[in-house]
Write a protein that holds these residues in place. Structure first.
Motif, short mmCIF file in Angstrom:
data_model
loop_
_atom_site.label_atom_id
_atom_site.label_comp_id
_atom_site.label_asym_id
_atom_site.label_seq_id
_atom_site.Cartn_x
_atom_site.Cartn_y
_atom_site.Cartn_z
N UNK A 1 8.48 8.18 14.95
CA UNK A 1 8.62 8.62 13.55
C UNK A 1 8.31 7.48 12.59
N UNK A 2 8.80 6.29 12.90
CA UNK A 2 8.51 5.13 12.05
C UNK A 2 7.00 4.83 12.04
N UNK A 3 6.37 4.93 13.20
CA UNK A 3 4.92 4.70 13.28
C UNK A 3 4.16 5.76 12.47
N UNK A 4 4.59 7.01 12.61
CA UNK A 4 3.91 8.10 11.90
C UNK A 4 4.00 7.91 10.38
N UNK A 5 5.17 7.52 9.89
CA UNK A 5 5.33 7.29 8.46
C UNK A 5 4.44 6.16 7.97
N UNK A 6 4.38 5.08 8.72
CA UNK A 6 3.53 3.96 8.33
C UNK A 6 2.05 4.35 8.32
N UNK A 7 1.63 5.10 9.33
CA UNK A 7 0.22 5.54 9.38
C UNK A 7 -0.08 6.51 8.23
N UNK A 8 0.81 7.46 8.01
CA UNK A 8 0.62 8.44 6.93
C UNK A 8 0.51 7.75 5.58
N UNK A 9 1.39 6.83 5.33
CA UNK A 9 1.37 6.09 4.07
C UNK A 9 0.07 5.31 3.91
N UNK A 10 -0.35 4.62 4.96
CA UNK A 10 -1.55 3.80 4.88
C UNK A 10 -2.81 4.65 4.68
N UNK A 11 -2.86 5.80 5.33
CA UNK A 11 -4.04 6.66 5.24
C UNK A 11 -4.14 7.39 3.90
N UNK A 12 -3.00 7.64 3.26
CA UNK A 12 -3.01 8.49 2.06
C UNK A 12 -2.63 7.79 0.77
N UNK A 13 -1.74 6.79 0.85
CA UNK A 13 -1.20 6.20 -0.37
C UNK A 13 -1.04 4.69 -0.25
N UNK A 14 -2.01 4.04 0.32
CA UNK A 14 -1.89 2.60 0.63
C UNK A 14 -1.70 1.74 -0.61
#
Length: 328
Positions: free
Chosen positions: A213-226
């Motif tokens: 879950x922590x990895x998914x949040x970091x990836x999602x943030x970086x891909x969409x709202x970096x």
């Protein structure tokens, strides 16, 4: 400058005084009108200059406005908690929220009956979020309440903490429950600043699920709202020793590290340094901090507060609320 502001100036005692002094010297209507024009110019030009400077776009973006972010696991209403059941503590919980007066409130474990109660009583707020079981009203919400007169929602959504984040009601990895992240992209009406706020509740059983879950949040943030200032609150069901915590506060793949607002705050306020107490059943020395507010770079945390376990002799929830005062 709006009509009301100009009218206040025209009716001000200082302007009347200046006009009176000019009137005493005036010998004709023409001179009197000239006197009034001069008085108005003397009074208004400095104010107009200040007004234009303050509304210059670069100044508005640069100025900093402090606001409070609150995270609160409110304990689901359907639990059989005896004297600590929802109907006995909901007014106490509401009072705690209203007293802290957050701009943004992330709630966890909120069922639809609780969402309805909060929506009815927090009249200056609206909310973002859906039930985790069906993407509508079913199951617990990890919702975001926000002050609707202060913030504009530019975008929002919910995704599931699983291998299929866009599909409602899917458990991820070894999780015992469905888990979600609800998020909003907000713009401050006063400053025009844009930021991202998310709220979540990690699984209480599955360690693999928490890490992923922590990895998914970091990836999602970086891909969409970096490039947008980012705040995420929640009951993470981890301590600061957990691998999932370390993923959030470290550079992960291409995502920048987040910061634990409690650890970077300029000042702190708490009676007991813990957030989960199970309605006082866990001794203070054995209780943990498992609720967090994380922030990205360029966000200053002025103060971090853990609310007292009890309020007016009653437990608002089995968790303490946490509040971060921040500046973008």
């Amino acid at each position: 400058m709006n009509h009301l502001s100009l009218q206040r100036i025209l009716n001000s005692n200082l302007l009347k005084s200046l006009t009176f002094k000019f009137e005493s010297l005036a010998k004709s209507d023409e001179l009197l009108n000239m006197a009034k024009s001069v008085a108005l110019s003397v009074f208004c030009l400095p104010i107009l200059g200040i007004f234009l400077f303050c509304n210059n776009s670069s100044y508005s973006f640069a100025k900093s406005e402090d606001f409070r972010v609150m995270s609160f696991n409110i304990r689901l209403a359907s639990a059989n908690d005896g004297d600590n059941s929802w109907n006995f503590r909901k007014e106490t919980l509401l009072a705690e929220i209203q007293e802290n007066d957050p701009l943004l409130l992330g709630v966890q474990e909120a069922q639809w009956i609780q969402m309805t109660f909060l929506s009815k009583n927090l009249t200056n707020y609206d909310f973002i979020g859906v039930g985790r079981d069906d993407g509508q009203k079913g199951g617990e919400f990890s919702a975001i309440f926000y002050k609707k007169d202060a913030l504009t929602v530019l975008d929002s959504g919910t995704f599931w903490l699983s291998e299929k984040p866009e599909k409602a009601g899917v458990k991820g990895w070894d999780a015992a429950c469905n888990r979600v992240v609800s998020w909003g992209k907000f713009q401050c009406r006063e400053t025009d600043k844009v930021f991202l706020f998310a709220n979540t509740h990690f699984d209480h059983i599955g360690q693999t699920a928490r890490v992923e879950s922590a990895k998914l949040i970091q990836r999602w943030r970086n891909e969409n709202f970096a490039d947008i200032p980012f705040i995420i609150s929640g009951d993470f069901n981890i301590t600061d020793k957990n691998e999932a915590y370390q993923i959030l506060i470290s550079d992960f793949e291409n995502a920048k590290a987040l910061k634990d607002s409690r650890k970077i705050a300029e000042s702190t306020d708490w009676e007991e340094e813990r957030t989960f107490h199970n309605f006082g059943k866990i001794p203070a020395k054995k209780a943990d901090i498992i609720d967090f507010i994380f922030v990205s770079d360029f966000i200053v945390v002025k103060k971090f507060k853990i609310s007292p376990v009890k309020r007016d002799g009653r437990y608002p929830s089995d968790h303490c609320s946490i509040i971060a005062t921040i500046a973008l």
